[in-house]
Design a protein around this motif. Structure first.
Motif, PDB file in Angstrom:
ATOM      1  N   THR A 253      -0.429   2.690  11.243  1.00  0.00           N
ATOM      2  CA  THR A 253      -0.980   1.672  10.342  1.00  0.00           C
ATOM      3  C   THR A 253      -0.720   0.273  10.870  1.00  0.00           C
TER       4      THR A 253
ATOM      5  N   VAL B  98       4.818  -1.487  -7.454  1.00  0.00           N
ATOM      6  CA  VAL B  98       4.564  -2.225  -6.213  1.00  0.00           C
ATOM      7  C   VAL B  98       5.372  -3.512  -6.152  1.00  0.00           C
TER       8      VAL B  98
ATOM      9  N   THR C 235       0.832  -1.201   0.000  1.00  0.00           N
ATOM     10  CA  THR C 235       0.000   0.000   0.000  1.00  0.00           C
ATOM     11  C   THR C 235       0.869   1.254   0.000  1.00  0.00           C
ATOM     12  N   GLY C 236       1.916   1.225   0.808  1.00  0.00           N
ATOM     13  CA  GLY C 236       2.832   2.363   0.839  1.00  0.00           C
ATOM     14  C   GLY C 236       3.499   2.590  -0.497  1.00  0.00           C
ATOM     15  N   ARG C 237       3.946   1.521  -1.122  1.00  0.00           N
ATOM     16  CA  ARG C 237       4.580   1.656  -2.433  1.00  0.00           C
ATOM     17  C   ARG C 237       3.583   2.173  -3.457  1.00  0.00           C
ATOM     18  N   ALA C 238       2.372   1.661  -3.433  1.00  0.00           N
ATOM     19  CA  ALA C 238       1.361   2.089  -4.391  1.00  0.00           C
ATOM     20  C   ALA C 238       0.979   3.553  -4.195  1.00  0.00           C
ATOM     21  N   SER C 239       0.966   4.006  -2.955  1.00  0.00           N
ATOM     22  CA  SER C 239       0.561   5.391  -2.689  1.00  0.00           C
ATOM     23  C   SER C 239       1.621   6.400  -3.134  1.00  0.00           C
ATOM     24  N   HIS C 240       2.812   5.909  -3.397  1.00  0.00           N
ATOM     25  CA  HIS C 240       3.882   6.792  -3.861  1.00  0.00           C
ATOM     26  C   HIS C 240       4.189   6.562  -5.335  1.00  0.00           C
ATOM     27  N   ASP C 241       3.220   6.040  -6.052  1.00  0.00           N
ATOM     28  CA  ASP C 241       3.346   5.783  -7.492  1.00  0.00           C
ATOM     29  C   ASP C 241       4.571   4.947  -7.822  1.00  0.00           C
ATOM     30  N   SER C 242       4.908   4.029  -6.948  1.00  0.00           N
ATOM     31  CA  SER C 242       6.033   3.132  -7.185  1.00  0.00           C
ATOM     32  C   SER C 242       5.530   1.852  -7.819  1.00  0.00           C
TER      33      SER C 242
ATOM     34  N   VAL D 141       3.184   7.296  10.191  1.00  0.00           N
ATOM     35  CA  VAL D 141       2.196   6.531   9.410  1.00  0.00           C
ATOM     36  C   VAL D 141       2.388   5.032   9.624  1.00  0.00           C
TER      37      VAL D 141
END
Length: 134
Positions: free
Chosen positions: A99, A31, A22-29, A95
């Motif tokens: 989380t 995944v 989720t963290g990676r996805a939220s930073h447009d990385s 965070v």
């Protein structure tokens, strides 16, 4: 409780990986490309937390198991990230702390609630939560 420990550990591990994804996805990385890099410090710390808490003895307990596993996962994960050259900016620490609290302690709270409801039904099988009619 040993029998319940394997699914509980696997659930903790899946939730840690979901947190990282989720963290990676939220930073447009990408995944999947960096998922292991992001996950491994927290997974290693999760394992240490399980050993330290002896979580296999009572894997669903909130205190001490859930809190120790959560604390070890956050602190150990951040230390391993720092040592491995990954970021530990204060907003990320906040965070991640909140989380992982919600995930690692949250499922144990839900399990406790379900267990409590089941035990009430066993204690009072014929009773209902509806007031009797007058």
């Amino acid at each position: 409780m040993i029998r319940a420990s394997v699914p509980a550990f696997l659930l903790d591990a899946v939730l840690v990986v979901a947190f990282a994804a989720t963290g990676r996805a939220s930073h447009d990385s990408d995944v999947l490309a960096g998922l292991w890099t992001t996950s491994w410090p927290f997974l290693a710390a999760l394992l240490v937390g399980w050993v330290f808490a002896r979580a296999w003895r009572s894997p669903v307990r909130i205190v001490p198991t859930g809190l120790v596993v959560w604390g070890a996962t956050v602190v150990g994960g951040m230390l391993l990230r720092a040592v491995s050259g990954q970021g530990t900016a204060l907003p990320f620490v906040i965070v991640a702390t909140l989380t992982l609290l919600a995930l690692l302690v949250g499922w144990r709270l839900i399990a406790r609630g379900i267990r409590s409801l089941r035990s009430r039904r066993v204690e009072h099988p014929g009773s209902r939560d509806v007031a009797p009619r007058a």
